[in-house]
Write a protein that holds these residues in place. Structure first.
Motif, PDB file in Angstrom:
ATOM      1  N   ILE A   1      39.306 -43.889  23.160  1.00 44.85           N
ATOM      2  CA  ILE A   1      40.393 -44.457  23.377  1.00 44.85           C
ATOM      3  C   ILE A   1      40.065 -45.785  24.165  1.00 44.85           C
ATOM      4  O   ILE A   1      39.344 -45.716  25.037  1.00 44.85           O
ATOM      5  CB  ILE A   1      41.524 -43.741  24.164  1.00 44.85           C
ATOM      6  CG1 ILE A   1      43.046 -44.440  24.168  1.00 44.85           C
ATOM      7  CG2 ILE A   1      41.063 -43.548  25.502  1.00 44.85           C
ATOM      8  CD1 ILE A   1      43.920 -43.389  24.779  1.00 44.85           C
TER       9      ILE A   1
ATOM     10  N   MET B   1      45.522 -48.663  25.028  1.00 49.18           N
ATOM     11  CA  MET B   1      46.234 -47.771  24.428  1.00 49.18           C
ATOM     12  C   MET B   1      46.347 -46.603  25.449  1.00 49.18           C
ATOM     13  O   MET B   1      45.795 -46.685  26.509  1.00 49.18           O
ATOM     14  CB  MET B   1      45.430 -47.029  23.388  1.00 49.18           C
ATOM     15  CG  MET B   1      45.115 -47.981  22.206  1.00 49.18           C
ATOM     16  SD  MET B   1      43.950 -47.139  21.085  1.00 49.18           S
ATOM     17  CE  MET B   1      45.256 -46.321  20.325  1.00 49.18           C
TER      18      MET B   1
ATOM     19  N   ARG C   1      45.745 -41.257  21.796  1.00 49.72           N
ATOM     20  CA  ARG C   1      45.199 -41.371  20.566  1.00 49.72           C
ATOM     21  C   ARG C   1      45.013 -39.913  20.170  1.00 49.72           C
ATOM     22  O   ARG C   1      44.825 -39.111  20.910  1.00 49.72           O
ATOM     23  CB  ARG C   1      43.979 -42.114  20.844  1.00 49.72           C
ATOM     24  CG  ARG C   1      43.359 -42.428  19.418  1.00 49.72           C
ATOM     25  CD  ARG C   1      42.527 -43.689  19.290  1.00 49.72           C
ATOM     26  NE  ARG C   1      41.943 -43.777  18.045  1.00 49.72           N
ATOM     27  CZ  ARG C   1      40.834 -43.802  17.722  1.00 49.72           C
ATOM     28  NH1 ARG C   1      39.829 -43.782  18.246  1.00 49.72           N
ATOM     29  NH2 ARG C   1      40.548 -44.309  16.367  1.00 49.72           N
TER      30      ARG C   1
END
Lengths: 115, 115
Positions: B50, B54, B57
């Motif tokens: 990831i 972010m 995920r």
């Protein structure tokens, strides 16, 4: 599926001797790494290598260690004068390091035992 | 100094249940995080990654959550299977202004799936 290979799987040596650990990274990868893992401990970064030179190294990677890419396929780690505390698993890894992936692919490791 | 660490050294989960493995990191400049699985006698195997832009995920049966506020990373494995038994490492990747990268591993959590 392409994979990183390492030889030998197990190396036994006497303290003070030189050892060379060999790795064949995945063929289209450009970035290469060595890590070590002392039994029961975490994986530790040793060195990264790109464009035929060291790009990053840890404090573990002292003057006793060297890396080389002698030809288009092999990537070697040399320990000039082994010490007892060098006993560990040594992992080679390679990475394409493209915009899509930083993933490092690890080899199966070489277990180094220094007596 | 900077470090990556795991909260629990061992975790036992009933087959079919979900498991959560946690990890704390301390380098706020790290921009990429990876979970690796290591089976006995083998090298680390990539599970999921990831990026720092972010917070979640998902992969096949695995989900990684990133909480940058508290510098916490977790790996969720759904419907665990016997083959999930392994040591799981989180790792953080820091890429310097020079483009050099260094992967720092945590100490690992041993996940055991109980049949």
């Amino acid at each position: 599926e392409p994979e990183v290979t390492q030889t030998p799987s197990h190396q036994v040596t006497q303290m003070g001797q030189e050892v060379i650990l060999r790795c064949v990274p995945i063929s289209n990868h450009l970035y290469f790494y060595w890590y070590r893992q002392i039994l029961g401990q975490k994986v530790e970064f040793l060195v990264s290598f790109y464009n035929n030179e060291i790009s990053e190294k840890s404090e573990i990677f002292d003057d006793q260690f060297s890396v080389e890419r002698p030809d288009g396929s092999n990537f070697t780690l040399k320990i000039r004068s082994t010490k007892l505390e060098d006993s560990a698993m040594y992992f080679c890894a390679s990475s394409p390091r493209t915009s899509l992936s930083n993933e490092q692919f690890f080899g199966p490791g070489t277990r180094l035992t220094v007596l | 100094g900077e470090s990556v660490g795991l909260h629990l050294p061992t975790l036992s989960v009933q087959e079919g249940d979900n498991s959560i493995i946690n990890c704390a990191y301390s380098n706020s400049a790290s921009d990429y995080f990876i979970w690796y699985k290591q089976e006995s006698g083998k090298g680390p195997q990539f599970i999921i990654d990831i990026r720092s832009n972010m917070d979640k995920r998902q992969g096949q049966r695995v989900t990684v959550l990133l909480n940058k506020t508290v510098k916490h990373l977790s790996l969720q494995i759904a419907a665990t299977q016997p083959g999930d038994s392994a040591v799981y490492f989180c790792a953080e990747n820091f890429i310097s202004n020079f483009g050099n990268e260094k992967l720092t591993f945590g100490t690992g959590t041993r996940l055991t799936i109980i049949p």
